[in-house]
Design a protein around this motif. Structure first.
Motif, mmCIF file in Angstrom:
data_model
loop_
_atom_site.group_PDB
_atom_site.id
_atom_site.type_symbol
_atom_site.label_atom_id
_atom_site.label_comp_id
_atom_site.label_asym_id
_atom_site.label_seq_id
_atom_site.Cartn_x
_atom_site.Cartn_y
_atom_site.Cartn_z
ATOM 1 N N GLU A 114 80.300 64.049 96.882
ATOM 2 C CA GLU A 114 79.102 63.809 96.065
ATOM 3 C C GLU A 114 79.028 64.808 94.923
ATOM 4 O O GLU A 114 78.729 64.455 93.775
ATOM 5 C CB GLU A 114 77.855 63.907 96.942
ATOM 6 C CG GLU A 114 76.572 63.599 96.199
ATOM 7 C CD GLU A 114 75.348 63.648 97.107
ATOM 8 O OE1 GLU A 114 74.227 63.568 96.583
ATOM 9 O OE2 GLU A 114 75.521 63.788 98.338
ATOM 10 N N THR A 129 81.715 63.963 92.287
ATOM 11 C CA THR A 129 81.367 62.783 91.498
ATOM 12 C C THR A 129 80.466 63.157 90.339
ATOM 13 O O THR A 129 80.639 62.690 89.208
ATOM 14 C CB THR A 129 80.669 61.742 92.387
ATOM 15 O OG1 THR A 129 81.576 61.332 93.419
ATOM 16 C CG2 THR A 129 80.259 60.524 91.579
ATOM 17 N N ARG A 130 79.502 64.014 90.584
ATOM 18 C CA ARG A 130 78.562 64.402 89.533
ATOM 19 C C ARG A 130 79.204 65.293 88.483
ATOM 20 O O ARG A 130 78.680 65.427 87.378
ATOM 21 C CB ARG A 130 77.349 65.103 90.156
ATOM 22 C CG ARG A 130 76.479 64.133 90.942
ATOM 23 C CD ARG A 130 75.330 64.804 91.636
ATOM 24 N NE ARG A 130 74.544 63.810 92.372
ATOM 25 C CZ ARG A 130 73.654 64.104 93.296
ATOM 26 N NH1 ARG A 130 73.425 65.370 93.611
ATOM 27 N NH2 ARG A 130 72.979 63.162 93.918
ATOM 28 N N ILE A 183 83.219 54.034 94.892
ATOM 29 C CA ILE A 183 83.557 54.993 93.835
ATOM 30 C C ILE A 183 84.893 54.624 93.203
ATOM 31 O O ILE A 183 85.081 54.751 91.993
ATOM 32 C CB ILE A 183 83.574 56.430 94.392
ATOM 33 C CG1 ILE A 183 82.169 56.802 94.891
ATOM 34 C CG2 ILE A 183 84.032 57.426 93.334
ATOM 35 C CD1 ILE A 183 82.102 58.146 95.582
ATOM 36 N N ASP A 209 74.207 60.535 89.252
ATOM 37 C CA ASP A 209 75.629 60.212 89.247
ATOM 38 C C ASP A 209 75.985 59.590 87.897
ATOM 39 O O ASP A 209 75.099 59.115 87.178
ATOM 40 C CB ASP A 209 75.944 59.214 90.368
ATOM 41 C CG ASP A 209 75.875 59.871 91.745
ATOM 42 O OD1 ASP A 209 76.267 61.041 91.849
ATOM 43 O OD2 ASP A 209 75.414 59.207 92.698
#
Length: 919
Positions: A380, A383-384, A418, A555
């Motif tokens: 997570e 991803t950011r 994703i 995101d």
């Protein structure tokens, strides 16, 4: 006749030195020193070829590690071809060679005695033709031979004998103190490395090519030998042991370069090197691109002493001498040693979410939910930061380590989602296929991946819509908020946006509304903005602004979707800096689909604010990217926007070619979003040509007059087009009705652009002069007017024409001049010609507008106006989303164009020019 030499890349300086070395009229020596594989042998071959071409006799020798303890073994290689000359020496010197070569017994000669004898022998051998001695791997020559070669090499002046020696710079040798001239042989430049790699391994996959370049760091041997091993290594990797950094697979020849030295170290030092290698010390290609402070190796002086490590001059830390050292350290370690090192590193990085999880995942063999949860949190975070590809690997590993089937399935679904956003649609499908617990291929998680493929690769809105609706129905009664449900809802909204079909939208609204609190607030924004902004857009821009307030928690796909919502309500400009900062990151290693969407949005905002040249470049870049990644839907989306821009600029032929291409692909598939843009291209192209009848017919194909067709995205965007085309074709009643419909629908409250064009349409269609004046004043004084220069210029053109008829030529000149200059700055050629023609009817010469102002770009003109109003560079930058430095650079170019030299003169210069325009 020229020598036939193998191509040597990137060694122009060395070749010049060697050419001069061979061409010298007397004897000399030269030592070529460099790392293993750097190309010393190739240069020695080159100098040997040069010498042979110049009629030199060439004798070659090479140091051999196994013979480095045998006295005179190396010297024997040089002298053996010259044995026939020994019998021609005097008895003293001949006796020296007999002792050295074991042909007679006697006291071993001193270095000086033997050296003088060798000099005499070489001079005799070179009396008929020059002689070149070439020694490779001189570091392995035995000590006795090195001493003699050094003695001889210092005394070749005046002879016809030359000596060239190749040495490894990472190993000590007796040549280090021989005081011979030396030529450093360094690694190749980046450009030369690329040239060499492409020459010998053309057509490499870009990622493998980049990996080889990074790992080789300019070492020619590595550039030549790594590619096939890297390809094999990448294709053979699966999961488990392959998670984490396992080193680049090295051929034995490269592995041997550093392997023997690493294996000769003590156990503790080897373990320290392994920890440093696994944590990415000294830059390079660590799998997963983990971040944070890297491991600091300690007590590794032994490794530094043998040429494996260097000291960073800035912080004093140990760093690997070359990436190949790191790969070798990892490759020769056992799996258990690697796992132990990863476990140790996880403890070292216990406060770093990503790095700790990365090492935990690589150190763990059996299922472990704590490690899996750590990897999920790290994914997570990655991803950011724009690391979607890394997140997929970490989520996949988390699934492998999950203790329950449910958690494994959920994490594989997250990884597939994703992967889809990262543009890896095949991988997304594979991940769904790996979820054997689902028991079927139509699970909600699998629908996300398969529908993405159907939509983005094929533009299949019908089947993807059917799949997603059914999947949402199956989850409706499944309990609380669900991540898969949220993804399905957002995907359904995206599908419906492209479909542009009222029936589908109504069904979607009914289903989504029935979900109640299961639908996220962001999805509600998308629902209201993407479908029918005329009926549902009120208040959306405030909701988007609140959502963007917590940017760090978003995101990349949230940012792109919220930006799409901002585009629909024409507030995209304030968020464009966010897109520009992150788009390249997402296109490189992140959410590729989101990055592509961001390119679309940046182009749209560039069109809106008048940066049309930049918009065209952005559109072409996006089209090339989308085509290369087989995102057919996005590619046609880019073509549509490029066609619309071409039509506005008056490039009608190109516009219609793009229109035809988009329409032919989109219409059979029922992609109403794109067919509407195709109709808008036709409208804009016809208006550019002055074919108002054709423009009207195209415009009413989007929406009938006096109404805004439900779920017709282009209906509000072509408001001004329909009104203008109707007025020019004598349909004043339809034009007025459409303007009033816009006002009654509340368009001015939805977006600043819609406010501008609504007031413009009301002014253009008003029969009451007072009403017209009020509406034109609202346009001129609207705070967002300058943010939409094309629309503003069109309204000013209409205003000028009206003033010429009602108040005379002088009153018409200011708005007509401003319109003409705006069209010229934009590059809207046909609109410029039309405005200039209107100016001529007022008695103003065609070129009466100031040359200075015409020379300013739209951005320069806006900056000049703001600076003249007293704003600082920082304040201007905040308004225009530019850095203060960029503002300063623009002003630096503006001053000479206006014939001034200071900021204080801006107001007078601009005022004088405007006065001239109104005369």
């Amino acid at each position: 006749m020229e020598p036939i030499l193998a191509a040597i890349v990137g060694r122009e300086h060395e070749q010049e030195v060697l050419s001069a070395f061979v061409a010298a009229s007397e004897g000399r020596s030269l030592v070529l020193r460099g790392d293993t594989g750097v190309g010393k042998s190739a240069l020695l071959d080159h100098v040997a070829d040069l010498a042979a071409h110049e009629k030199h006799r060439v004798i070659r020798a090479a140091g051999v590690e196994a013979e480095s303890e045998l006295p005179f073994a190396g010297l024997h290689q040089f002298l053996y071809p010259l044995l026939s000359y020994i019998d021609r020496l005097d008895d003293t010197h001949r006796g020296v060679f007999d002792v050295v070569f074991g042909r007679s017994e006697g006291t071993p000669p001193s270095v000086m005695t033997l050296g003088i004898a060798v000099l005499d022998l070489l001079s005799l051998a070179a009396s008929q033709k020059p002689l070149l001695l070439v020694l490779d791997d001189g570091q392995w020559l035995d000590a006795s031979s090195i001493e003699v070669c050094g003695f001889v090499g210092r005394r070749l002046t005046g002879s016809s004998v030359k000596l060239a020696v190749g040495l490894r710079s990472d190993l000590a040798s007796g040549f280090d103190t021989a005081a011979l001239p030396h030529l450093p042989v360094t690694t190749l430049s980046e450009k030369a490395s690329e040239q060499l790699l492409d020459m010998h391994h053309p057509g490499l996959d870009p990622r493998i090519r980049r990996l080889v370049l990074d790992e080789a760091q300019g070492n020619p041997l590595a550039l030549l030998e790594l590619p096939p091993y890297v390809r094999g290594n990448r294709s053979a990797r699966g999961s488990g042991e392959s998670f984490g950094y396992n080193g680049v697979a090295l051929p034995l020849r490269l592995q041997h370069v550093y392997g023997a030295r690493i294996e000769g170290l003590g156990e503790a030092v080897r373990a320290e090197l392994l920890r440093g290698a696994l944590d990415g010390v000294a830059a390079g290609t660590t799998a997963g691109a983990v971040r944070g402070a890297r491991y600091r190796m300690k007590d590794a002086d032994e490794a530094a002493a043998c040429g494996l490590l260097d000291i960073d001059p800035l912080n004093g830390d140990f760093v690997f001498r070359h990436p190949l050292v790191r790969s070798t350290a990892v490759q020769i370690a056992t799996p258990n040693e690697r796992r132990a090192a990863h476990a140790s590193l996880a403890r070292v990085h216990r406060d770093d979410v990503e790095r700790r999880a990365y090492h935990l995942g690589a150190s763990t063999v059996d299922p472990d939910d704590e490690v899996a949860a750590a990897l999920e949190a790290a994914a997570e975070s990655a991803t950011r930061r724009g690391g979607a590809q890394t997140a997929v690997a970490w989520l996949t590993r988390a699934a492998e380590l999950s203790e329950s089937h449910e958690e494994r399935s959920r994490r594989l679904g997250d990884a597939a989602f994703i992967a889809g956003h990262a543009g890896r649609l095949d991988q997304a499908q594979q991940l769904i296929g790996a979820d054997s617990t689902a028991g079927r291929t139509d699970s909600p998680a699998s629908v996300v991946a398969s529908a993405y493929v159907a939509l983005y690769e094929d533009g299949d809105v019908r089947s993807s819509q059917h799949q997603v609706l059914a999947a949402i129905e199956s989850l409706r009664d499944g309990g609380g908020p669900n991540e898969v449900l949220t993804r399905l809802v957002n995907l359904l909204l995206a599908i419906n946006q492209y479909a542009g079909d009222a029936t589908s939208w109504e069904r979607a609204h009914g289903l989504i509304d029935s979900l109640g609190d299961l639908v996220s607030p962001h999805s509600r924004i998308y629902q209201d903005a993407w479908g029918d902004v005329v009926r549902r857009g009120a208040g959306v821009h405030e909701r988007v602004e609140r959502a963007f307030a917590d940017l760090g928690a978003l995101d990349p796909w949230d940012i792109s979707r919220l930006s799409v919502a901002a585009y629909h309500v024409d507030t995209l400009s304030q968020y464009r800096p966010h897109l520009q900062r992150i788009v390249d990151r997402e296109l490189e290693t992140g959410a590729l689909v989101s990055g592509m969407t961001m390119l679309h949005l940046i182009m749209l905002d560039q069109i809106a604010v008048g940066e049309w040249d930049e918009a065209d470049r952005t559109g072409r870049r996006g089209l090339e990217l989308m085509t290369s990644h087989q995102h057919t839907l996005f590619a046609h989306h880019s073509k549509a926007y490029l066609g619309l821009l071409a039509a506005m600029r008056g490039e009608v032929e190109r516009a219609r070619e793009l229109q035809a291409s988009v329409d032919a692909w989109a219409r059979p598939r029922g992609i109403g979003f794109l067919t509407q843009i195709a109709d808008a291209i036709g409208t804009a192209a016809a208006l550019s040509e002055g074919d108002y009848e054709a423009a009207y017919l195209h415009a009413i194909g989007i929406t009938p007059p006096s109404a805004f067709e439900p779920y017709a995205h282009q209906a509000s965007r072509t408001l001004l087009d329909l009104v203008e085309a109707a007025l020019h074709t004598g349909r004043s009643e339809q034009a007025r009705g459409h303007a009033l419909a816009a006002q009654q629908a509340g368009l001015p409250e939805i977006s600043p652009r819609l406010a501008l064009v609504t007031y413009g349409a009301l002014a253009m269609t008003a029969t009451d002069p007072a009403e017209a004046d009020r509406c034109y004043d609202r346009v001129e004084n609207h705070p967002a007017g300058t943010r939409f220069p094309f629309e503003l210029a069109r309204i000013r053109l209409a205003h000028g024409i009206r003033l010429r008829h009602t108040q005379g030529r002088k009153a018409a000149r200011p708005p007509l001049t401003l319109a003409a200059e705006a069209f010229e700055r934009l590059g809207a050629t046909t609109w410029t010609e039309r405005a200039r023609a209107e100016l001529r009817t007022t008695g103003t010469p065609a070129q009466a507008s100031t040359a200075h102002l015409a020379a300013l770009t739209w951005q320069e003109r806006r900056i000049a106006d703001l600076a003249a109003g007293g704003l600082t560079n920082k304040e201007i930058g905040q308004r225009m989303h530019l850095s203060p430095r960029t503002v300063s650079s623009h002003l630096y170019r503006v001053f000479p164009k206006l014939g001034i030299s200071s900021r204080a003169a801006l107001r007078d210069a601009l005022g004088k020019l405007r006065d001239e325009q109104s005369v």
